[in-house]
Design an enzyme around this catalytic site. Structure first.
Site, PDB file in Angstrom:
ATOM      1  N   GLY A 119       0.803  -1.221   0.000  1.00 32.36           N
ATOM      2  CA  GLY A 119       0.000   0.000   0.000  1.00 32.36           C
ATOM      3  C   GLY A 119       0.832   1.267   0.000  1.00 32.36           C
ATOM      4  O   GLY A 119       1.884   1.350  -0.627  1.00 32.36           O
ATOM      5  N   SER A 120       0.342   2.244   0.779  1.00 31.71           N
ATOM      6  CA  SER A 120       0.785   3.629   0.619  1.00 31.71           C
ATOM      7  C   SER A 120       2.254   3.884   0.903  1.00 31.71           C
ATOM      8  O   SER A 120       2.764   4.939   0.543  1.00 31.71           O
ATOM      9  CB  SER A 120      -0.063   4.528   1.514  1.00 31.71           C
ATOM     10  OG  SER A 120      -1.411   4.393   1.163  1.00 31.71           O
ATOM     11  N   VAL A 121       2.926   2.964   1.602  1.00 26.16           N
ATOM     12  CA  VAL A 121       4.353   3.223   1.812  1.00 26.16           C
ATOM     13  C   VAL A 121       5.047   3.355   0.458  1.00 26.16           C
ATOM     14  O   VAL A 121       6.099   3.986   0.355  1.00 26.16           O
ATOM     15  CB  VAL A 121       5.044   2.149   2.671  1.00 26.16           C
ATOM     16  CG1 VAL A 121       4.578   2.204   4.101  1.00 26.16           C
ATOM     17  CG2 VAL A 121       4.840   0.780   2.081  1.00 26.16           C
TER      18      VAL A 121
END
Lengths: 579, 374
Positions: free
Chosen positions: A289-291
């Site tokens: 995800g957003s990492v």
């Protein structure tokens, strides 16, 4: 004649006197006898001397020499060479070593009384099953194992029984004094001391070369303990199925701590479950995800296509084919690049990635090592799952960390490269002397500098606020991914991760935390997303780490530091200038 | 104990009152010690050779009874019978000794044994006592002005026996035979000038052997310079002695016997040292010294040159073998295969010694004064 007989009873001198007067033949024989007596006396003296010398030599060899010369090798007196080299952490703390142990076996044919022998053995070794032992002893086999790895007390007890037909095999047993602390790194051995997991397996040849040279790892047992302890606490707090974490030295790629929970005791690896033996940090690959927006933003800035002040339209979701890309915290307006990062906008990230293009993205991910298995010295390494073919839709999803599954270690390693000035160092577990290898440049120093500020922004103002520990100047990025389950993604089963870097003025350490299916609690108002679960966990880890590694506490409001971390109007617009 | 009246004139009765009971006791003690030490040392060797643990013990014990009986029986005969037994024995055993060279199987590079009905027979052990007594007879005959070329026969016999032993080859045994023969000649009054000449000849012979017999050379080299070659056996023996200390490690606790190849024969003294300590070793030395020196002492009162030379020779053989064996064990002498009388394992050796010592006891019995001399 009878007179002559009596002569021989007389003492020698009298015999000599009489022989003078005797007749010829008698004198001849008497003379020979007299000579013989003399010769016998000489021989007596010689023999007496000979036996005296032997007696003296006996005293010399058996009493006097004994102290001066070493006693004969008794077989047990010599220290036995280690079968496997020791493993130690970077500070020399023992992670794996060997203990002499004896295993009890029996020659069943030599056991006269299996019933009595079994009863006696169970008295000394109460954990044995008497029936099973009796069956073994009555089996008539020439070799049966009774019990492996006896303690010295048990060994003594069995010896005292004095049962003929029992025997010991003296071997060395691999022992991990810190138990499960670094289980996934050290790995473990089988009953024959062959390494079958972890460093024990990957360095099996080196460890068994017989050179008995200790193998020094990059781990720091203190940091390892802090990491594992906090992950355990988080797992319990959020009732997560599992947790993983890794601490990297951003400047060298050295792994300082690596933990995957649940874990196991390598001293008894045979009893561990499959789940416990699975290393989520290196073997597991996940769409995190957003990492990934760290990589996406850095890619955009470093390519020169995207400027920090550029803005993207995030007013409404993107619809591509049957997919819809929407934001979790929709602002429904145009967002600057720093805002896209701070608010973790999927829409903005996807559009940014499209500006760089599919080929550019693929090339960048490859340079960061996201498309190949991490080059770590463990056999348990997962190969990334990358889109094939890599279309535009993949470009958009990879931008916010979907469609490309990598291991947490790869992410930590990539983040280290982004913030350390832009140089990628392959992660390593083996401590090496001498200068650090060069590494490969992946982004410019300028891009790295901006990324530090952006990551600091996330912790100061954005989704990572709960990771903040005053004085340590932490930066980071949250990542909340829905796990793939059944068909499509499962909204309730989350992988919450947080990658933290500190201190942001001169980044040295990268801390990655992953929680598998955390559940919200009252303190998090029911939220299970990364900002509520993984971020505070990373903060706690850093709070424990910083004093150990000696990071000074900084005044975050200091002018110089504020300037260093500043994202000004010239970079990203008025809204951010007011923070 | 035996209760026999002084007036008992049976063979046993007469024997009991005339025999040297102290020497009998000493030999009995040696035989007993030998049995105990065989029990201690030989199972380890047998197990190493994949034999039954008590292989050597049972064989030795089977010989023990007949040997004791033989010794006692011989000790009861008179002087003339001793001489006859020796003469017949020599005539019987010399051909056997010659046979070993021809048909004896090669064991460790030498032909010393004959296989007879499952047992290995070592004829040289039997030749020794007979040869000594016959030599004594020949030497005393010459001195007694009898019409026999005694010295020449004795010399020829010595050459024959030592020659056969060298042909086997059994250099150690040959040396013992020559040494005992020399001692007999010495007792028979060889002038000192000749003694010196013999010693010179022996020295020359030693140098020749050293230069021309490689086996002998290496033994001497290893003795003079322990670093020069393999001295494993003797080093192990010395460590065994050192381990024993004053009181020993205790019966069965020895370690050296597990590695000493000849722990039950040539190196049994080292096993005794390790397990029973200095005290027992000194006792063994004292017993050998006692038997030898007491025998000599008794011979000094002897009125027959034959008896003096025969018993003197047999006692010299007994004492010399013991001294050489113990000397080798203690690294006082170069390694030389030599049994420790009555203690080492070996049926032929035991029987040969029983015959020899039986003759010594017979010859040293107190006799009524002889009546007539021819």
């Amino acid at each position: 004649m009878s007179r002559r007989e009596n002569d021989f009873e007389l003492p020698l001198f009298e015999l000599r006197a009489r022989s003078e007067t005797a007749d010829g033949s008698t004198r001849s024989e008497v003379r020979w006898l007299l000579t013989g007596r003399g010769r016998l006396q000489i021989m007596s003296v010689l023999f007496a001397a000979l036996f005296l010398v032997i007696g003296g030599r006996l005293v010399h060899v058996m009493l006097l020499r004994q102290a001066a010369e070493p006693a004969v090798a008794t077989g047990q007196a010599e220290p036995r060479a280690s079968e496997r080299a020791d493993l130690v952490d970077r500070n020399g703390i023992l992670l794996a070593t060997n203990l002499a142990s004896a295993s009890l076996h029996a020659d069943a044919q030599a056991i006269d009384d299996p019933v009595g022998a079994a009863r006696a053995l169970v008295r000394v070794l109460p954990d044995l099953d008497e029936d099973a032992v009796r069956r073994k002893l009555a089996s008539n086999k020439r070799f049966v194992w009774i019990k492996r790895n006896l303690t010295p007390r048990e060994l003594h007890g069995v010896n005292v029984l004095g049962i003929p037909g029992l025997g010991f095999e003296h071997r060395q047993r691999r022992v991990y004094p810190l138990g499960s602390l670094a289980a996934h790194v050290t790995g473990y051995v089988d009953v024959d001391n062959n390494g079958i997991a972890g460093i024990e397996k990957s360095r099996d040849d080196l460890l068994t070369q017989g050179r008995d040279e200790t193998l020094r790892l990059t781990l720091d047992a203190r940091l390892q303990h802090a990491l594992r302890d906090e992950l355990l606490a988080a797992m319990e707090r959020f009732r997560a199925k599992g947790a993983g974490g890794v601490v990297l030295d951003a400047l060298s790629g050295e792994v300082l701590a690596l933990s995957s929970l649940p874990d196991f005791d390598p001293n008894r690896a045979g009893e561990a479950s499959q789940l416990a033996l699975f290393n989520q940090v290196t073997l597991g690959v996940y769409e995190l995800g957003s990492v990934f927006k760290i990589f996406n933003t850095a890619m955009g800035l470093d390519s020169g296509v995207v400027k920090l002040r550029d803005r993207y339209d995030a007013t409404r979701p993107i619809r591509v084919a049957r997919f819809t890309i929407r934001d979790d915290h929709p602002k429904r307006r145009w967002l600057s690049v720093p805002e896209i990062f701070k608010y973790s906008s999927n829409i903005g990230s996807a559009k940014l990635a499209l500006d760089v293009g599919t080929a550019g993205q693929r090339d960048f991910m490859d340079r960061l090592g996201m498309l190949r298995a991490a080059p770590i010295e463990l056999p348990e390494v997962g190969t990334p799952l990358s889109p094939e073919p890599w279309r535009e839709i993949n470009t958009m999803t990879v931008a916010f960390g979907h469609g490309l599954a990598v291991s947490p270690l790869q992410v930590a390693s990539g983040v280290a490269a982004i913030i350390n000035g832009g140089v990628l160092h392959p992660p390593t577990l083996i401590r090496r002397d001498g200068p650090r290898p060069e590494g490969t440049r992946v982004v410019s120093a300028r891009t790295s500098e901006i990324m530090r500020r952006l990551m600091r922004l996330v912790v100061r103002d954005g989704t990572g606020k709960q990771a903040s520990i005053p004085g340590y100047l932490i930066g980071g990025k949250t990542g909340t991914a829905e796990k793939v389950g059944g068909r499509g993604y499962n909204r309730r089963a989350l992988l919450s991760s947080f990658v933290a870097v500190f201190p942001m003025t001169a980044p040295r350490y990268v801390v990655f935390v992953l929680l598998d299916e955390p559940r919200g609690n009252d303190a998090t108002h029911g939220f299970a997303s990364a900002g509520w679960t993984a971020a505070p966990t990373a903060g706690r880890i850093i709070a424990r780490m910083a004093p150990i590694v000696g990071i000074p506490v900084l005044d975050e409001e200091d002018r110089q530091i504020r300037r260093a971390m500043h994202i000004g109007p010239k970079d990203g617009g008025t809204r951010l200038a007011s923070y | 104990m035996l209760t026999l009246a002084r007036t008992d004139t049976s063979i046993v009765g007469r024997w009991w009152w005339t025999v040297d009971r102290w020497m009998l006791l000493a030999i009995g003690l040696l035989i007993t010690l030998g049995a105990v030490l065989t029990l201690a040392a030989s199972p380890a060797v047998a197990e190493r050779l994949d034999l039954w643990s008590y292989h050597f013990v049972t064989r030795q014990f089977v010989f023990l009874g007949p040997a004791i009986a033989l010794m006692l029986a011989i000790s009861m005969v008179d002087t003339v019978t001793v001489r006859r037994i020796a003469t017949c024995g020599l005539l019987a055993s010399l051909p056997l000794l010659a046979l070993t060279v021809v048909i004896g199987p090669e064991i460790n590079g030498a032909h010393r044994w004959l296989q007879v009905a499952g047992f290995s027979l070592q004829p040289s052990e039997f030749v020794k006592p007979f040869f000594i007594v016959v030599t004594a007879w020949m030497l005393s005959a010459e001195k007694g002005n009898q019409p026999i070329p005694g010295n020449a026969i004795a010399g020829a016999l010595a050459l024959l026996v030592s020659g056969l032993l060298l042909a086997q080859p059994d250099i150690g045994m040959a040396l013992v035979v020559v040494a005992v023969w020399s001692a007999q000649v010495f007792m028979a009054g060889l002038p000192f000038i000749w003694v010196g000449a013999l010693i010179a000849i022996a020295a020359v012979a030693g140098v020749l052997l050293y230069n021309h017999v490689p086996h002998f050379t290496s033994r001497i080299d290893r003795f003079l310079d322990p670093a020069a070659g393999d001295t494993y056996q003797i080093e192990t023996a010395l460590e065994a002695f050192a381990n024993g200390g004053l009181m020993g490690r205790g019966p069965g606790e020895g370690i050296g016997k597990r590695v000493l190849p000849d722990a039950h024969t040539d190196f049994i003294f080292a096993v005794a040292g390790e397990e029973f300590g200095l005290v027992v070793c000194i006792a063994v030395v004292c017993l050998f010294a006692f038997v030898t020196l007491r025998g000599y002492r008794r011979l000094m009162g002897e009125d027959s040159l034959f008896i003096m030379l025969a018993a003197g020779g047999l006692l010299t053989q007994f004492g010399l073998q013991a001294a050489i064996n113990m000397g080798v064990n203690l690294r006082l002498l170069p390694t030389k295969g030599m049994t420790l009388p009555f203690i080492s394992y070996g049926g032929s050796s035991l029987l040969g010694l029983a015959i020899g010592m039986g003759m010594v006891i017979a010859l040293t019995r107190r006799r009524p004064r002889r009546e007539i001399r021819g």
